[in-house]
Design an enzyme around this catalytic site. Structure first.
Site, mmCIF file in Angstrom:
data_model
loop_
_atom_site.group_PDB
_atom_site.id
_atom_site.type_symbol
_atom_site.label_atom_id
_atom_site.label_comp_id
_atom_site.label_asym_id
_atom_site.label_seq_id
_atom_site.Cartn_x
_atom_site.Cartn_y
_atom_site.Cartn_z
ATOM 1 N N HIS A 122 0.832 -1.211 0.000
ATOM 2 C CA HIS A 122 0.000 0.000 0.000
ATOM 3 C C HIS A 122 0.858 1.249 0.000
ATOM 4 O O HIS A 122 0.423 2.311 0.444
ATOM 5 C CB HIS A 122 -0.962 -0.022 1.200
ATOM 6 C CG HIS A 122 -2.001 -1.090 1.047
ATOM 7 N ND1 HIS A 122 -2.809 -1.508 2.072
ATOM 8 C CD2 HIS A 122 -2.363 -1.856 -0.015
ATOM 9 C CE1 HIS A 122 -3.622 -2.478 1.639
ATOM 10 N NE2 HIS A 122 -3.352 -2.708 0.368
ATOM 11 N N GLY A 195 -1.301 -9.432 12.439
ATOM 12 C CA GLY A 195 -1.973 -8.136 12.625
ATOM 13 C C GLY A 195 -2.747 -7.630 11.426
ATOM 14 O O GLY A 195 -2.716 -6.445 11.113
ATOM 15 N N ASN A 221 -2.849 -12.870 15.524
ATOM 16 C CA ASN A 221 -3.771 -11.745 15.391
ATOM 17 C C ASN A 221 -4.590 -11.620 16.673
ATOM 18 O O ASN A 221 -4.883 -12.630 17.328
ATOM 19 C CB ASN A 221 -4.688 -11.945 14.185
ATOM 20 C CG ASN A 221 -5.245 -10.616 13.686
ATOM 21 O OD1 ASN A 221 -4.499 -9.714 13.298
ATOM 22 N ND2 ASN A 221 -6.562 -10.496 13.730
HETATM 23 N N1 APR Z 1 -1.492 -7.635 17.891
HETATM 24 C C1 APR Z 1 -2.039 -8.458 16.941
HETATM 25 N N2 APR Z 1 -3.136 -8.119 16.210
HETATM 26 C C2 APR Z 1 -3.694 -6.915 16.457
HETATM 27 C C3 APR Z 1 -3.190 -6.014 17.431
HETATM 28 C C4 APR Z 1 -2.041 -6.423 18.159
HETATM 29 N N3 APR Z 1 -1.476 -5.638 19.087
HETATM 30 N N4 APR Z 1 -3.978 -4.902 17.428
HETATM 31 C C5 APR Z 1 -4.936 -5.106 16.494
HETATM 32 N N5 APR Z 1 -4.775 -6.309 15.926
HETATM 33 C C6 APR Z 1 -5.557 -6.915 14.845
HETATM 34 C C7 APR Z 1 -7.017 -6.516 14.831
HETATM 35 O O1 APR Z 1 -7.781 -7.412 15.626
HETATM 36 C C8 APR Z 1 -7.358 -6.649 13.336
HETATM 37 O O2 APR Z 1 -7.823 -7.963 13.024
HETATM 38 O O3 APR Z 1 -5.009 -6.428 13.640
HETATM 39 C C9 APR Z 1 -6.028 -6.406 12.636
HETATM 40 C C10 APR Z 1 -5.962 -5.063 11.932
HETATM 41 O O4 APR Z 1 -6.938 -5.089 10.909
HETATM 42 P P1 APR Z 1 -7.253 -3.734 10.102
HETATM 43 O O5 APR Z 1 -7.468 -2.633 11.057
HETATM 44 O O6 APR Z 1 -8.324 -4.077 9.121
HETATM 45 O O7 APR Z 1 -5.889 -3.414 9.343
HETATM 46 P P2 APR Z 1 -5.338 -4.099 8.047
HETATM 47 O O8 APR Z 1 -5.699 -5.533 7.972
HETATM 48 O O9 APR Z 1 -3.902 -3.742 7.955
HETATM 49 O O10 APR Z 1 -6.129 -3.290 6.896
HETATM 50 C C11 APR Z 1 -5.734 -3.510 5.559
HETATM 51 O O11 APR Z 1 -7.112 -1.650 4.879
HETATM 52 O O12 APR Z 1 -7.881 0.473 5.224
HETATM 53 C C12 APR Z 1 -6.988 -0.270 4.505
HETATM 54 O O13 APR Z 1 -5.009 0.537 3.569
HETATM 55 C C13 APR Z 1 -5.569 0.155 4.775
HETATM 56 O O14 APR Z 1 -3.607 -1.239 4.763
HETATM 57 C C14 APR Z 1 -4.921 -1.113 5.302
HETATM 58 C C15 APR Z 1 -5.834 -2.209 4.806
#
Ligand code: APR
Length: 254
Positions: A122, A195, A221
């Protein structure tokens, strides 16, 4: 299976693998002080992504994206790699196991932790470019313009709109990075997903390529993901706690 047994199984999988790839999302950086997107209180609860992180909206209302950026920049500026990032650097440099990190994050914390092959699906917030003349700006220069009240920041040469090199919704992912990421997924004999909610495509389709081409799968996660059912081991917990525990066991059994 207890969490301790899962940690042990994960360490054994790493020990018996030669080509480990990590796939990370915003969750790995939460313990560095950067909120994720979809957890309660996450960024998209506060900023509607269609208004604040959509490419076409950016072209007509760039001040929305840059206003959100202004409010988040302290968090990113003060963020340091956390024990989860450092564990991945150790897997690369001390064990020679981790061959690449494929990340959805734009905070460049994996590179700062020391991983050398980081594929940023990204894009990155480290640099920006002028949409008029394509000139590149390092983030410190853009922060200077923002500090001087230039919101949105404009190119000093052609007055064009400046946009960070992060991929907004509606924008294509960089083809070369996607292709390299596909190759890494095929080459992997072990994929560690950390994550990510695995809900945003096309990035979320990549881990399936690894599984379909014979890779083992570890998921770390905070909550269950749609790929947990395909995992050899899925550990619910904080990445900054779980990953160091896996490395401690790996050291004991190596
Ligand atoms: N340790 C492990 N997992 C975690 C922690 C932690 N400390 N804190 C949060 N999480 C988990 C959450 O439960 C969630 O399932 O990490 C995940 C984050 O998910 P999202 O917020 O959806 O982020 P991501 O998967 O990176 O999103 C993908 O979406 O909005 C777009 O461009 C943006 O790159 C991003 C993409």
């Amino acid at each position: 299976m207890s969490q301790e047994d899962k940690v042990k199984k994960a360490a054994e999988l790493i020990k018996n693998s030669d080509y480990v790839v990590a796939f990370t999302g915003a969750g790995i950086s939460v313990e560095s002080g950067i909120p994720d997107f979809r957890s309660p209180g996450g960024l998209w609860e506060r900023y509607n992504p269609n208004e604040y992180a959509n490419y076409f909206t950016f072209l007509t209302h760039p001040e929305k994206y840059w206003t959100m950026h202004m409010e988040l920049r302290e968090m990113v500026r003060d963020a340091q790699p956390n024990p989860a990032h450092n564990a991945l650097a150790t897997l690369e440099h001390e064990y020679g196991k981790l061959k690449s990190v494929i990340t959805q994050n734009v905070d460049f914390l994996h590179s700062r932790a020391g991983n050398t092959k980081v594929l940023e699906l990204h894009g990155t917030a480290q640099t920006s470019r002028c949409l008029g003349c394509d000139k590149t700006f390092y983030f410190t220069k853009v922060e200077e313009m923002l500090d001087q009240g230039q919101v949105p920041p404009r190119c000093p040469h052609c007055k064009g709109l400046i946009k960070t090199n992060t991929i907004l919704f509606g924008e294509d992912l960089p083809n070369d990075v996607v292709e390299q990421s596909r190759e890494e997924m095929i080459a992997a004999d072990l994929l560690i997903v950390i994550g990510s909610s695995l809900t945003v495509y096309p990035a979320a389709a990549l881990p399936s390529i690894a599984v379909k081409t014979g890779s083992r799968l570890i998921i770390v996660n905070k909550e269950i993901t749609p790929m947990d059912i395909y995992a050899d081991v899925a550990i619910q917990g904080m990445a900054g706690v779980i990953l160091p525990r896996i490395l401690t066991v790996l050291e004991e059994i190596s």
